[in-house]
Design a protein around this motif. Sequence first.
Motif, PDB file in Angstrom:
ATOM      1  N   VAL A 124      31.300  37.217  86.491  1.00 48.61           N
ATOM      2  CA  VAL A 124      30.609  37.081  85.272  1.00 48.61           C
ATOM      3  C   VAL A 124      29.735  38.059  84.860  1.00 48.61           C
ATOM      4  O   VAL A 124      29.692  38.597  83.609  1.00 48.61           O
ATOM      5  CB  VAL A 124      30.778  35.663  84.706  1.00 48.61           C
ATOM      6  CG1 VAL A 124      29.284  35.104  85.007  1.00 48.61           C
ATOM      7  CG2 VAL A 124      31.087  35.760  82.903  1.00 48.61           C
ATOM      8  N   HIS A 125      28.993  38.383  85.627  1.00 51.39           N
ATOM      9  CA  HIS A 125      27.864  39.224  85.374  1.00 51.39           C
ATOM     10  C   HIS A 125      27.822  40.452  86.125  1.00 51.39           C
ATOM     11  O   HIS A 125      26.602  41.281  86.160  1.00 51.39           O
ATOM     12  CB  HIS A 125      26.390  38.348  85.903  1.00 51.39           C
ATOM     13  CG  HIS A 125      26.094  37.197  85.425  1.00 51.39           C
ATOM     14  ND1 HIS A 125      25.878  37.091  84.040  1.00 51.39           N
ATOM     15  CD2 HIS A 125      26.132  35.884  85.838  1.00 51.39           C
ATOM     16  CE1 HIS A 125      25.896  35.866  83.765  1.00 51.39           C
ATOM     17  NE2 HIS A 125      25.840  35.013  84.761  1.00 51.39           N
TER      18      HIS A 125
ATOM     19  N   PRO B 217      23.262  43.558  83.438  1.00 55.86           N
ATOM     20  CA  PRO B 217      24.595  43.204  82.515  1.00 55.86           C
ATOM     21  C   PRO B 217      24.173  42.743  81.293  1.00 55.86           C
ATOM     22  O   PRO B 217      23.173  42.074  81.074  1.00 55.86           O
ATOM     23  CB  PRO B 217      25.282  42.347  83.211  1.00 55.86           C
ATOM     24  CG  PRO B 217      24.312  41.706  84.295  1.00 55.86           C
ATOM     25  CD  PRO B 217      23.285  42.588  84.523  1.00 55.86           C
TER      26      PRO B 217
ATOM     27  N   THR C 196      25.152  40.103  79.813  1.00 53.86           N
ATOM     28  CA  THR C 196      25.213  38.746  80.145  1.00 53.86           C
ATOM     29  C   THR C 196      23.850  38.036  80.641  1.00 53.86           C
ATOM     30  O   THR C 196      23.601  37.078  80.640  1.00 53.86           O
ATOM     31  CB  THR C 196      26.361  38.314  80.963  1.00 53.86           C
ATOM     32  OG1 THR C 196      26.200  39.043  82.149  1.00 53.86           O
ATOM     33  CG2 THR C 196      27.577  38.710  80.035  1.00 53.86           C
ATOM     34  N   ARG C 197      23.031  39.162  81.128  1.00 53.72           N
ATOM     35  CA  ARG C 197      21.660  38.783  81.639  1.00 53.72           C
ATOM     36  C   ARG C 197      20.633  38.439  80.450  1.00 53.72           C
ATOM     37  O   ARG C 197      20.414  39.356  79.586  1.00 53.72           O
ATOM     38  CB  ARG C 197      21.090  39.761  82.719  1.00 53.72           C
ATOM     39  CG  ARG C 197      19.942  39.488  83.233  1.00 53.72           C
ATOM     40  CD  ARG C 197      19.852  38.282  84.391  1.00 53.72           C
ATOM     41  NE  ARG C 197      18.611  38.526  84.902  1.00 53.72           N
ATOM     42  CZ  ARG C 197      18.179  38.955  86.187  1.00 53.72           C
ATOM     43  NH1 ARG C 197      18.728  39.993  86.617  1.00 53.72           N
ATOM     44  NH2 ARG C 197      17.053  38.826  86.471  1.00 53.72           N
ATOM     45  N   THR C 198      20.269  37.246  80.316  1.00 53.25           N
ATOM     46  CA  THR C 198      19.483  36.731  79.181  1.00 53.25           C
ATOM     47  C   THR C 198      17.830  36.433  79.661  1.00 53.25           C
ATOM     48  O   THR C 198      17.205  36.537  78.667  1.00 53.25           O
ATOM     49  CB  THR C 198      19.928  35.793  78.300  1.00 53.25           C
ATOM     50  OG1 THR C 198      20.243  34.535  79.195  1.00 53.25           O
ATOM     51  CG2 THR C 198      21.467  36.064  77.733  1.00 53.25           C
TER      52      THR C 198
END
Length: 154
Positions: free
Chosen positions: A13-14, A106, A108-110
């Motif tokens: 997902v990442h 990515p 998605t990496r917060t």
Amino acid sequence: MVIAHMSDRRLRVHMPLLSGPWDRAAYDRFIMVKTRYWARDGLGHWAIMCDGVYVGWGGFQKEGNDWDYGLVLKADCFGLGMAITRKALEFARADPRIPHVTFLLPPTRTRLGALKRIGAVFDGPVMHDGGQFLRYRLETGANDATIFPDPATG
């Protein structure tokens, strides 16, 4: 072990560039490409081991004028990321070829606080091989002449 690692849905997902199944053919292509980078640049990705156990892969890959650092850990080993990254950055700082390191993360990496704490600066969003990433840059000082002085001048 790498095939199972790269097939983990928690990891996939990442990873914007990871598409399709990760089977033996994908693994063979991956190894072939990474071997070419080593041959071309004299540096590339390593298998990362901890106490003799595979925990992931990562290292430096030449992308244009940049050395991009990537680290892909098994999901149950995510907590090792900063320790491994510190070791990798020690390596980069000692290598005169690597004046700076880039990190392509990515979207998605917060959780990005660790990158900021080590001094990486946001360089903007970028497209790479058809995937969108957040680019950070860290100066290593590796091109500082004091690290490897000219033997003629001491």
